[in-house]
Write a protein that holds these residues in place. Structure first.
Motif, PDB file in Angstrom:
ATOM      1  N   PRO A  98       0.831  -1.207   0.000  1.00  9.65           N
ATOM      2  CA  PRO A  98       0.000   0.000   0.000  1.00  9.65           C
ATOM      3  C   PRO A  98       0.868   1.261   0.000  1.00  9.65           C
ATOM      4  O   PRO A  98       1.932   1.301   0.617  1.00  9.65           O
ATOM      5  CB  PRO A  98      -0.785  -0.122   1.308  1.00  9.65           C
ATOM      6  CG  PRO A  98       0.109  -0.922   2.204  1.00  9.65           C
ATOM      7  CD  PRO A  98       0.912  -1.828   1.314  1.00  9.65           C
ATOM      8  N   ASN A 100      -0.020   5.192   0.741  1.00  8.06           N
ATOM      9  CA  ASN A 100      -1.099   6.081   1.161  1.00  8.06           C
ATOM     10  C   ASN A 100      -0.599   7.497   1.413  1.00  8.06           C
ATOM     11  O   ASN A 100       0.434   7.701   2.039  1.00  8.06           O
ATOM     12  CB  ASN A 100      -1.740   5.564   2.456  1.00  8.06           C
ATOM     13  CG  ASN A 100      -2.430   4.240   2.254  1.00  8.06           C
ATOM     14  OD1 ASN A 100      -3.190   4.062   1.319  1.00  8.06           O
ATOM     15  ND2 ASN A 100      -2.158   3.289   3.133  1.00  8.06           N
ATOM     16  N   GLN A 120      -3.108   0.292  -3.711  1.00  5.56           N
ATOM     17  CA  GLN A 120      -2.419  -0.867  -3.156  1.00  5.56           C
ATOM     18  C   GLN A 120      -2.247  -1.909  -4.259  1.00  5.56           C
ATOM     19  O   GLN A 120      -3.177  -2.199  -5.004  1.00  5.56           O
ATOM     20  CB  GLN A 120      -3.205  -1.469  -1.996  1.00  5.56           C
ATOM     21  CG  GLN A 120      -2.574  -2.729  -1.419  1.00  5.56           C
ATOM     22  CD  GLN A 120      -3.257  -3.194  -0.164  1.00  5.56           C
ATOM     23  OE1 GLN A 120      -3.386  -2.423   0.793  1.00  5.56           O
ATOM     24  NE2 GLN A 120      -3.714  -4.425  -0.140  1.00  5.56           N
ATOM     25  N   ASN A 145      -7.210   2.044  -0.876  1.00  8.49           N
ATOM     26  CA  ASN A 145      -7.421   2.145   0.570  1.00  8.49           C
ATOM     27  C   ASN A 145      -8.012   3.489   0.961  1.00  8.49           C
ATOM     28  O   ASN A 145      -7.614   4.520   0.429  1.00  8.49           O
ATOM     29  CB  ASN A 145      -6.084   2.016   1.311  1.00  8.49           C
ATOM     30  CG  ASN A 145      -5.460   0.669   1.161  1.00  8.49           C
ATOM     31  OD1 ASN A 145      -6.093  -0.347   1.395  1.00  8.49           O
ATOM     32  ND2 ASN A 145      -4.200   0.641   0.751  1.00  8.49           N
ATOM     33  N   ASN A 161      -9.243   0.670   8.205  1.00  3.28           N
ATOM     34  CA  ASN A 161      -9.033   0.918   6.792  1.00  3.28           C
ATOM     35  C   ASN A 161     -10.026   0.082   5.990  1.00  3.28           C
ATOM     36  O   ASN A 161     -10.339  -1.042   6.363  1.00  3.28           O
ATOM     37  CB  ASN A 161      -7.592   0.486   6.447  1.00  3.28           C
ATOM     38  CG  ASN A 161      -7.185   0.867   5.069  1.00  3.28           C
ATOM     39  OD1 ASN A 161      -7.131   2.046   4.759  1.00  3.28           O
ATOM     40  ND2 ASN A 161      -6.888  -0.109   4.240  1.00  3.28           N
ATOM     41  N   ASN A 163     -10.390  -1.448   2.222  1.00  2.00           N
ATOM     42  CA  ASN A 163      -9.661  -1.735   0.992  1.00  2.00           C
ATOM     43  C   ASN A 163     -10.650  -2.322  -0.006  1.00  2.00           C
ATOM     44  O   ASN A 163     -11.219  -3.388   0.237  1.00  2.00           O
ATOM     45  CB  ASN A 163      -8.531  -2.726   1.301  1.00  2.00           C
ATOM     46  CG  ASN A 163      -7.811  -3.190   0.063  1.00  2.00           C
ATOM     47  OD1 ASN A 163      -8.156  -4.212  -0.496  1.00  2.00           O
ATOM     48  ND2 ASN A 163      -6.818  -2.438  -0.358  1.00  2.00           N
TER      49      ASN A 163
END
Length: 195
Positions: A98, A100, A120, A145, A161, A163
């Motif tokens: 991932p 972010n 991701q 995400n 989170n 996803n």
């Protein structure tokens, strides 16, 4: 898909070159719980919620812009899949990467909250290849995400989170008649320790 990978690579390289010298990078370890559900392009099939886990190293880059940063990780992840009215559970083992963008708001000298989001990439490892020869899994997938959490004592992070899959993780075939794409969406509870 190759164009998307190329665009992400170019953006990462440009970001690293543009990064000011005042930026701080910290390393840590991250782990947590996956709660996954699969959805099918054919409405006659339903997936059950199943639990799994993830763990691995992470890096957090804090920029001199107020509260803005990036975090990335390389995680070993297991997400389990079960289809209603079939026997057996597929263990989807992967290396998840991932990346972010994270925005942090300080609530004092020892506490902060953050929101994060980004792409991701998952590379599937030597996973169970099928449930009763019904499921054919792809080698790699993309997802996105969205999450939020709390930073405590400058070292501990706890977050939640979501996803959601951008691409199918594989194809499910029922009795050689029905074929349907499979997407996997996952809630994740995580804890990280930053050194």
């Amino acid at each position: 898909m190759k164009k998307l990978h190329g665009i992400i690579a170019v953006l990462l390289i440009a970001f690293c070159y543009a990064m000011p010298a005042q930026a701080q990078i910290k390393f840590g370890i991250k782990g947590g719980l996956n709660l996954s559900k699969v959805t099918f392009s054919n409405e006659d099939l339903n997936g059950k919620n199943k639990t799994g886990f993830f763990i691995g190293p992470m890096a957090e880059l804090t920029l001199p812009i107020v509260g803005l940063g990036v975090d990335a990780a390389v995680l070993y992840s297991e997400r389990n899949i079960e289809v209603e009215n079939t026997e057996g559970t597929l263990k989807n083992k992967s290396i998840s990467i991932p990346l972010n963008l994270k925005w942090t708001i300080g609530l004092g000298s020892t506490t902060a909250i953050y929101i994060a989001g980004g792409p991701q990439y998952d590379y599937n490892l030597d996973s169970d290849k099928d449930i009763l020869k019904l499921f054919q899994q792809k080698d790699h997938t993309m997802s996105f995400n969205l999450g939020a959490g709390v930073k405590l004592l400058k070292h501990l992070q706890v977050g939640v989170n979501y996803n959601f899959g951008l691409s199918d993780i594989g194809e499910y075939k029922l009795k050689d008649i029905l074929s349907t794409g499979v997407k996997q969406n996952t809630w994740q509870l995580s804890a990280a320790y930053i050194f």
